[in-house]
Design an enzyme around this catalytic site. Structure first.
Site, PDB file in Angstrom:
ATOM      1  NE  ARG A 137      -3.918  -1.944   0.360  1.00  0.00           N
ATOM      2  CZ  ARG A 137      -4.366  -3.042  -0.547  1.00  0.00           C
ATOM      3  NH1 ARG A 137      -4.065  -2.641  -1.977  1.00  0.00           N
ATOM      4  NH2 ARG A 137      -5.549  -3.732  -0.431  1.00  0.00           N
ATOM      5  CG  HIS A 182      -5.714 -13.828  -7.184  1.00  0.00           C
ATOM      6  ND1 HIS A 182      -6.449 -13.951  -8.445  1.00  0.00           N
ATOM      7  CD2 HIS A 182      -5.422 -12.582  -6.811  1.00  0.00           C
ATOM      8  CE1 HIS A 182      -6.311 -12.592  -8.931  1.00  0.00           C
ATOM      9  NE2 HIS A 182      -5.689 -11.881  -7.954  1.00  0.00           N
ATOM     10  CG  ASP A 202      -4.708 -11.101  -3.280  1.00  0.00           C
ATOM     11  OD1 ASP A 202      -4.227 -10.039  -3.299  1.00  0.00           O
ATOM     12  OD2 ASP A 202      -5.594 -11.327  -3.716  1.00  0.00           O
TER      13      ASP A 202
HETATM   14 ZN   LIG Z   1      -5.728  -9.699  -7.881  1.00  0.00          ZN
END
Ligand SMILES: [Zn+2]
Length: 428
Positions: free
Chosen positions: A55, A225, A303
């Protein structure tokens, strides 16, 4: 320093001597002035995450390089790949070098920036992939993660471009028109709840197309993912052709299902379960576990997607998608894969350290615990039982779906090139 009484990959107890950041000796009864008692913990090569959202820059209210890597260290990680969907987007040499420098300065594990595939993640124009590869950050993994590179021509060009420096395109497989307004897995539960469905085919169609494109141009493709049984079948087929395709599954897709949106300990429509790609069905979970066990799915990637409270504790349709995952990943994998007999600890080490480091082309990470290897070591006690308490997380964010659940195992210590980043479960 001697790390005493550990079991490498769950084997017989040994001691490990660490000198100059490397493993200098392995054997019984080693002596030295400074010792750490491993207490019979399992020693794994330091975990490597191919898919972390730190982030920073831009959303330091959710996570920073410092707090994200503290979270990683507590989860047993010694290296993470920082996804590019920051603000500004990591689509230039300047931004990836900024993240890389933050990592050198503040990080509790190695930080490897991922470069965006397209400018601003907008899917219109290729970013300066070569300049990012040549930068101090030495970027080898490129992804618009959060968004799909849905233009087939751009995807082809990106795959061709990264061949020059042995890079890989990590695709977030989500056909945008099939998922417009989608809120959860399309199925019986979404029908009952009246939420717009996110069909499996939206993921599978992109994966099929990109496997064909990667084969066509002879390049390296990684699928982020993977969440459906159909995706697994397509990737199994692509691998059977000998194509250079790898993929990952998240811990949450190995454990949780879409039923939780309807009925869970925290009530219906709780956005803690809102994630991209969405939680799928029990049959999908079983297929993902089998595929991770047989090698069709190469690795586990977290993730890790931190969000501040105000972005998650709101009504379902407005809530942000994503879950934190670094501090619970190994426990969830133990629960889903080891306790079920699908993987042993050597298999876990392959899928959470050795292979992710290989896909990311990280030389100093993911190496077997042998004399001469960098002393990147995770000590893990699988017999511990821990009730997940988000307030104890090192992450700035608390959006975990496991709050209050008792999960197996506990990271006892993490060593990055011989230096402890975590001891007795606590940050050093
Ligand atoms: Zn993604």
């Amino acid at each position: 320093m001697i790390i005493r009484n550990v079991r490498i990959l769950g084997g017989e107890p040994v001691d490990i001597r660490v000198a100059d950041g490397e493993i200098a000796e392995i054997g019984p009864g080693l002596e030295g002035p400074e010792t750490v008692d491993g207490g019979g913990a399992i020693a794994l090569p330091g975990l490597v995450d191919l898919h972390t959202h730190l982030r920073e820059p831009g959303r330091e209210d959710a996570e920073t390089v410092q707090t994200g890597t503290q979270s990683a260290a507590r989860g047993g990680y010694t290296a993470v790949h920082a996804m590019a969907n920051t603000s500004p987007v990591a689509d230039t040499a300047g931004v990836v070098e900024q993240v890389w420098r933050l990592g050198r300065e503040f990080a509790h594990c190695d930080v490897h920036p991922v470069g965006a595939v397209t400018v601003g993640l907008e899917g219109k124009q290729l970013a300066e992939l070569g300049a990012m590869a040549d930068s101090a950050a030495r970027v080898r993994v490129f992804s618009d993660d959060g968004k799909c590179v849905d233009d087939a021509v751009l995807m082809r060009r990106a795959l061709e471009y990264v061949k020059a420096f042995d890079g890989v395109i990590a695709q977030h497989a989500q056909e945008p028109r099939l998922t417009a307004g989608a809120q959860m897995n399309e199925g019986v539960v979404s029908g009952r709840l009246g939420l717009t469905g996110w069909p499996a085919v939206a993921e599978e169609a992109i994966i099929a197309r990109d496997c064909l494109l990667a084969a066509h141009v002879g390049s390296r493709l990684h699928i982020c993912h993977v969440s459906t049984a159909g995706s697994v079948e397509i990737i199994r087929w692509a691998k059977s052709k000998g194509w250079n395709v790898t993929c990952e599954v998240t811990p949450h897709h190995l454990l949780l299902t879409d039923d939780l949106v309807e009925e869970s300990p925290v009530g219906a429509y709780n956005p803690i379960y809102k994630v991209n790609p969405p939680l799928r069905t029990r049959a999908d979970v079983e297929a993902l576990r089998a595929a991770l066990a047989d090698g069709t799915i190469d690795i586990v990637a977290t993730d890790h997607a931190p969000h501040p409270v105000e972005d998650k504790e709101t009504e379902w349709s407005a809530a942000a998608m994503g879950m934190v995952g670094l501090e619970t990943a190994l426990s969830v994998v133990q629960e889903a894969m080891v306790e079920t007999g699908l993987l042993d600890w050597a298999g876990v080490a392959q899928r959470m350290s050795v292979v992710p480091a290989r896909i990311g082309r990280l030389g100093g990470q993911g190496q077997p615990l042998e004399v001469g290897a960098p002393a990147n070591i995770t000590l893990y006690d699988p017999s511990a039982r821990t009730e997940v308490d988000p307030s104890a997380f090192a992450s700035k964010s608390r959006n975990t779906p496991y709050e209050g659940m008792t999960l197996p195992g506990r990271v006892v210590a993490t060593f990055l090139r011989g230096r402890a980043t975590v001891l007795e479960g606590k940050l050093v």
